[in-house]
Write a protein that holds these residues in place. Structure first.
Motif, PDB file in Angstrom:
ATOM      1  N   LYS A  15       0.844  -1.217   0.000  1.00  0.00           N
ATOM      2  CA  LYS A  15       0.000   0.000   0.000  1.00  0.00           C
ATOM      3  C   LYS A  15       0.870   1.254   0.000  1.00  0.00           C
ATOM      4  O   LYS A  15       0.672   2.174  -0.788  1.00  0.00           O
ATOM      5  N   THR A  16       1.827   1.279   0.937  1.00  0.00           N
ATOM      6  CA  THR A  16       2.655   2.482   1.070  1.00  0.00           C
ATOM      7  C   THR A  16       3.554   2.655  -0.150  1.00  0.00           C
ATOM      8  O   THR A  16       3.735   3.779  -0.640  1.00  0.00           O
ATOM      9  N   ASP A  39      -1.301   6.085   8.763  1.00  0.00           N
ATOM     10  CA  ASP A  39      -0.843   4.903   9.488  1.00  0.00           C
ATOM     11  C   ASP A  39       0.153   5.325  10.576  1.00  0.00           C
ATOM     12  O   ASP A  39       1.185   5.927  10.255  1.00  0.00           O
ATOM     13  N   ASP A 123      -2.653   7.108   2.560  1.00  0.00           N
ATOM     14  CA  ASP A 123      -1.953   5.850   2.817  1.00  0.00           C
ATOM     15  C   ASP A 123      -2.529   5.262   4.103  1.00  0.00           C
ATOM     16  O   ASP A 123      -2.273   5.760   5.204  1.00  0.00           O
TER      17      ASP A 123
HETATM   18 MG   LIG Z   1       1.813   0.953   4.748  1.00  0.00          MG
END
Ligand SMILES: [Mg+2]
Ligand SMILES: Nc1ncnc2c1ncn2[C@@H]1O[C@H](COP(=O)(O)OP(=O)(O)OP(=O)(O)O)[C@@H](O)[C@H]1O
Length: 247
Positions: A15-16, A39, A123
């Motif tokens: 994801k990041t 996050d 994110d």
């Molecule tokens: Mg991440």
């Protein structure tokens, strides 16, 4: 202003990596872009060489006591800003629950940013929670990196069912295969069979590659320091595939 969330219930799926690389490419293409690191692990914040905040963010933010704009930092790249993670985001669920209409809250917070930004990339932390619901209400597109394994496909299915149950028909879920390792028979098998029953699946696949891991050492997106590498080209292809959805 369009909002893309990089999201998966599962952790460690890319994801990041997607958020950071797509944001850099968007800014390079002239879009004024903000990455909001939601996050508390603060990986996106780290990749842009910014310090996460230790405390104090989420309560003030959600009860309207603080303006998002005040918390935004520039990065070393033109047109690209970051809203750093805050360690207090680990309580974001609880804080959201304390607000009225919690699932609309992020959308409301983001609204004034439309004056400044063309694109916001969220994110997200792995999990499915009230925060995720608020993200789904705020986002135009949810980009979902999926490692080609059976379990990852199950979580994608859970996400699709969740969207249906919550009546989020407007929300566009765009899954793509991430951390693809063609030496693995399971990966090859899934890549060969799944696309047929997943019409919204993007065609770009991000390969498993050491250049992506080097992002941690270099504190930079792979598209910045190794644009011609396999993952560099793959993230460029992913951006080219996602971009038309922003029009
Ligand atoms: Mg991440
Ligand atoms: N395509 C790739 N090839 C090799 N390593 C990768 C790739 N994508 C991500 N990684 C590595 O895998 C780890 C997890 O990636 P990333 O942080 O992007 O995932 P995430 O889904 O954001 O994780 P989390 O759920 O913890 O936020 C990182 O160490 C990253 O460097």
């Amino acid at each position: 202003m369009k909002i893309i969330a990089c999201y998966n219930i599962k952790g460690g799926v890319g994801k990041t990596a997607a958020a950071v690389n797509l944001a850099w490419l968007a800014a390079r293409d002239g879009l004024v872009t903000l990455v909001w690191d939601l996050d508390p692990q603060a990986a996106a914040t780290f990749y842009f060489r910014t310090e996460p905040k230790i405390k104090g963010g989420s309560r003030g933010l959600l009860d309207g006591g603080r303006d998002l704009q005040e918390l935004i930092h520039g990065t070393e790249y033109p047109l690209l800003d970051i809203l750093p993670a805050d360690f207090s985001y680990r309580h974001l669920d609880i804080r959201l629950e304390e607000t009225r209409k919690p699932t609309r809250r992020l959308r409301k917070l983001l609204k004034p940013l439309a004056e400044t930004y063309d694109l916001v990339i969220l994110d997200c932390a792995p999990s499915i929670s009230l925060v995720s619901e608020a993200v789904f209400e705020a986002a135009d597109i949810v980009l979902v990196p999926v490692i080609p394994t059976t379990l990852s496909l199950r979580t994608l299915e859970q996400l699709r069912n969740f969207r249906i149950r919550r009546g989020l028909d407007e929300l566009r879920l765009l899954p793509f295969f991430s951390m693809v390792d063609r030496r693995k028979a399971l990966h090859r098998h899934i890549l060969a069979t799944v696309p047929a029953d997943c019409p919204e699946l993007l065609t770009t696949q991000i390969p498993y590659a050491s250049e992506v891991e080097q992002m941690g050492l270099r504190c930079a997106p792979v598209v910045q320091f190794a644009a011609g590498s396999r993952p560099g080209q793959a993230f460029a292809a992913l951006w080219a595939e996602v971009r038309p959805y922003l029009d």
